[in-house]
Design an enzyme around this catalytic site. Structure first.
Site, mmCIF file in Angstrom:
data_model
loop_
_atom_site.group_PDB
_atom_site.id
_atom_site.type_symbol
_atom_site.label_atom_id
_atom_site.label_comp_id
_atom_site.label_asym_id
_atom_site.label_seq_id
_atom_site.Cartn_x
_atom_site.Cartn_y
_atom_site.Cartn_z
ATOM 1 N N HIS A 93 0.856 -1.187 0.000
ATOM 2 C CA HIS A 93 0.000 0.000 0.000
ATOM 3 C C HIS A 93 0.886 1.229 0.000
ATOM 4 O O HIS A 93 1.951 1.249 0.608
ATOM 5 C CB HIS A 93 -0.903 0.014 1.242
ATOM 6 C CG HIS A 93 -2.019 1.022 1.182
ATOM 7 N ND1 HIS A 93 -1.809 2.385 1.274
ATOM 8 C CD2 HIS A 93 -3.356 0.859 1.023
ATOM 9 C CE1 HIS A 93 -2.973 3.005 1.190
ATOM 10 N NE2 HIS A 93 -3.926 2.113 1.026
ATOM 11 N N GLY A 94 0.465 2.290 -0.665
ATOM 12 C CA GLY A 94 1.221 3.541 -0.662
ATOM 13 C C GLY A 94 1.385 4.092 0.740
ATOM 14 O O GLY A 94 0.542 3.865 1.614
ATOM 15 N N ASP A 95 2.440 4.852 0.964
ATOM 16 C CA ASP A 95 2.745 5.327 2.325
ATOM 17 C C ASP A 95 1.844 6.483 2.774
ATOM 18 O O ASP A 95 1.981 6.992 3.889
ATOM 19 C CB ASP A 95 4.215 5.738 2.443
ATOM 20 C CG ASP A 95 4.579 6.951 1.585
ATOM 21 O OD1 ASP A 95 3.696 7.441 0.837
ATOM 22 O OD2 ASP A 95 5.734 7.397 1.657
ATOM 23 N N ASP A 96 0.875 6.871 1.935
ATOM 24 C CA ASP A 96 -0.023 7.972 2.297
ATOM 25 C C ASP A 96 -0.990 7.616 3.416
ATOM 26 O O ASP A 96 -1.580 8.493 4.041
ATOM 27 C CB ASP A 96 -0.835 8.414 1.074
ATOM 28 C CG ASP A 96 -1.640 7.284 0.452
ATOM 29 O OD1 ASP A 96 -1.035 6.216 0.186
ATOM 30 O OD2 ASP A 96 -2.848 7.458 0.241
ATOM 31 N N GLN A 102 -7.258 6.387 7.030
ATOM 32 C CA GLN A 102 -6.832 4.992 6.918
ATOM 33 C C GLN A 102 -5.745 4.599 7.923
ATOM 34 O O GLN A 102 -5.258 3.473 7.894
ATOM 35 C CB GLN A 102 -6.334 4.721 5.495
ATOM 36 C CG GLN A 102 -7.424 4.823 4.439
ATOM 37 C CD GLN A 102 -6.958 4.251 3.118
ATOM 38 O OE1 GLN A 102 -6.920 3.042 2.920
ATOM 39 N NE2 GLN A 102 -6.595 5.125 2.203
ATOM 40 N N THR A 126 2.355 8.412 -4.905
ATOM 41 C CA THR A 126 2.470 9.198 -6.128
ATOM 42 C C THR A 126 1.703 10.504 -5.959
ATOM 43 O O THR A 126 0.473 10.503 -5.866
ATOM 44 C CB THR A 126 1.917 8.421 -7.341
ATOM 45 O OG1 THR A 126 2.613 7.164 -7.443
ATOM 46 C CG2 THR A 126 2.116 9.208 -8.627
ATOM 47 N N ILE A 129 -1.840 13.233 -8.066
ATOM 48 C CA ILE A 129 -2.805 12.447 -8.824
ATOM 49 C C ILE A 129 -3.616 11.621 -7.852
ATOM 50 O O ILE A 129 -3.081 11.092 -6.876
ATOM 51 C CB ILE A 129 -2.120 11.543 -9.876
ATOM 52 C CG1 ILE A 129 -3.170 10.891 -10.766
ATOM 53 C CG2 ILE A 129 -1.250 10.484 -9.213
ATOM 54 C CD1 ILE A 129 -2.587 10.231 -11.983
ATOM 55 N N ASP A 208 -51.036 22.668 -5.305
ATOM 56 C CA ASP A 208 -50.510 21.306 -5.434
ATOM 57 C C ASP A 208 -51.652 20.338 -5.733
ATOM 58 O O ASP A 208 -52.021 19.490 -4.921
ATOM 59 C CB ASP A 208 -49.785 20.914 -4.135
ATOM 60 C CG ASP A 208 -49.148 19.527 -4.224
ATOM 61 O OD1 ASP A 208 -48.810 19.107 -5.340
ATOM 62 O OD2 ASP A 208 -49.009 18.889 -3.167
#
Length: 435
Positions: A93-96, A102, A126, A129, A208
């Site tokens: 998994h990305g380090d974000d 999360q 990344t 994006i 109405d």
């Protein structure tokens, strides 16, 4: 070098794939056979909007990527169930995710991996994006009529409750589209819009009682659909003549409407919230069921929903009559039941829900808490309701505000005093500017 005997786990939502995802999958592939835990709509709905593509479409895309060995569903944001099932040697998994929503999930992954000496691999995130940015740019492309029609049913299948707010013009549609609040570290927003015959009539200065015809309402609706992307539920009163229903459904589907709600009343419409309903007549349930069947046979998009609105409590016929009608309407093909009430508490709709749950013909329930506004959404969820419609609040908020502004200008003979109390014109311009 690939270790063919090693399983590597990657969790993805994969609504839109970008170079960051490919980087993660390529890294995972270098450690072994890549198993993708593809998040289901239900899992994604716990922290974000459901994806534009449903699970099956996303699965086809992911399982055909060259780095992927196998795709399995991940039914929650938490990895625990799938990790215990396949016991991967690695999770990538990305380090974000070391910070933010999360962070807790990451700690859970580390805890589970320790049980079999697995390792967490975290490639550098990344930057510049994200799926969210791509979604924003592709909203207009992705919101094709068929995609938009299907979205409501997917929301109902994915969320504890779907939250709909009345919209009577394009500006209110934009408010619903863009309004978000942060609550309990989670972004909360409306899931869709309600096109109400009451508010459509009121904005045109008419009663109405179906005095505004469907063609006029659909013209206004199309203007709203042009600047929004969320699902819309259409209030069709009693649906009109059965011979005309197929033409109405065709127009609604073409516009991208997700559902039609029709009520089981006949004759000149009288708003259900009026106290005196002595001259209100319900349709015979078998005849109303024919309207439901006609809608079902007329729709071209399978996920277009027909919701039957039961008026038994409104006209004083009680629980037994309401339950009888719900059985008949469900068998006729209704996708959901709106049980209507003008009481100040939800007691009678909850009594209906309790009994209807026992039926083999049970279908999702819809609530319109106009008079019992004290009810919390959690109470509706606990009693089996899947959709809540806030049916007239934006119009009711707008009228006194506009009246006060008009009175202030008359009284002060200038606009300065009211300018201090109303939204700056710059905010309106920013709301409707081109993205």
């Amino acid at each position: 070098m690939i270790n063919k005997n090693k399983i590597v786990y990657v969790a993805l939502s994969a609504d839109f794939l970008h170079k960051g995802h490919i980087k993660i999958l390529k890294t995972a592939f270098s450690y072994g056979d890549v198993y993708v835990g593809l998040l289901t709509d239900e899992a994604i709905a716990t922290y974000d909007n459901i994806p534009y593509l449903d699970y099956d479409k996303r699965k086809v895309i992911v399982e055909n990527l060259k780095y992927v060995k196998k795709v399995i569903p991940q039914k929650t944001l938490d990895y625990t169930e799938n990790l215990n099932l396949i016991k991967p040697a690695y999770v990538v998994h990305g380090d974000d995710w070391k910070i933010g929503i999360q962070k807790k999930t990451r700690h859970g992954v580390i805890k589970q991996l320790k049980k079999w000496s697995g390792k967490l691999i975290e490639p550098k995130y990344t930057k510049n994006i994200s799926s969210s940015l791509i979604k924003k740019k592709l909203t207009n492309i992705a919101s094709t009529p068929e995609n938009r029609v299907s979205r409501l049913k997917r929301l109902i299948n994915s969320k504890n409750i779907v939250r709909i707010l009345e919209s009577h013009n394009s500006l209110t549609g934009l408010i619903i589209e863009k309004t978000k609040v942060l609550k309990n570290k989670k972004i909360t927003e409306f899931d869709g819009m309600w096109s109400s015959s009451l508010t459509d009539s009121a904005t045109k200065g008419k009663p109405d009682n179906s005095s505004v015809d469907f063609s006029s309402r659909i013209t206004s609706l199309n203007e709203m659909m042009d600047v929004t992307s969320k699902p819309l539920v259409f209030d069709a009163d009693n649906g009109g003549q059965i011979e005309h229903i197929s033409f109405l459904i065709r127009s609604l589907e073409r516009s991208g409407v997700s559902a039609i709600i029709i009520e089981d009343k006949v004759g000149l419409k009288k708003n259900s919230l009026f106290k005196n309903q002595s001259d209100t007549k319900q349709d015979k349930p078998q005849l109303f069921a024919k309207k439901i069947k006609k809608i079902c046979s007329s729709r071209k998009i399978k996920d277009f929903m027909v919701i039957a609105r039961i008026e038994s409590f409104i006209v004083g016929k009680g629980l037994k009559d309401a339950l009888k009608r719900a059985e008949i309407y469900s068998k006729a093909g209704a996708d959901a039941i709106l049980i209507h009430s003008k009481e100040k508490t939800p007691k009678e709709i909850f009594s209906f829900a309790k009994e209807f749950k026992k039926s083999k013909n049970y279908i999702p329930l819809v609530s319109v808490p106009s008079t019992y506004s004290k009810v919390h959404e959690k109470e509706l969820i606990d009693n089996g309701f899947k959709l809540v419609i806030y049916a007239n609040q934006l119009l009711r908020a707008a009228y006194p505000a506009m009246e006060n502004a008009a009175k202030s200008i008359l009284k002060e003979q200038r606009a300065l005093e009211i300018d201090k109390k109303i939204i700056p014109i710059k905010e309106i311009i920013n709301l409707i500017k081109n993205d």
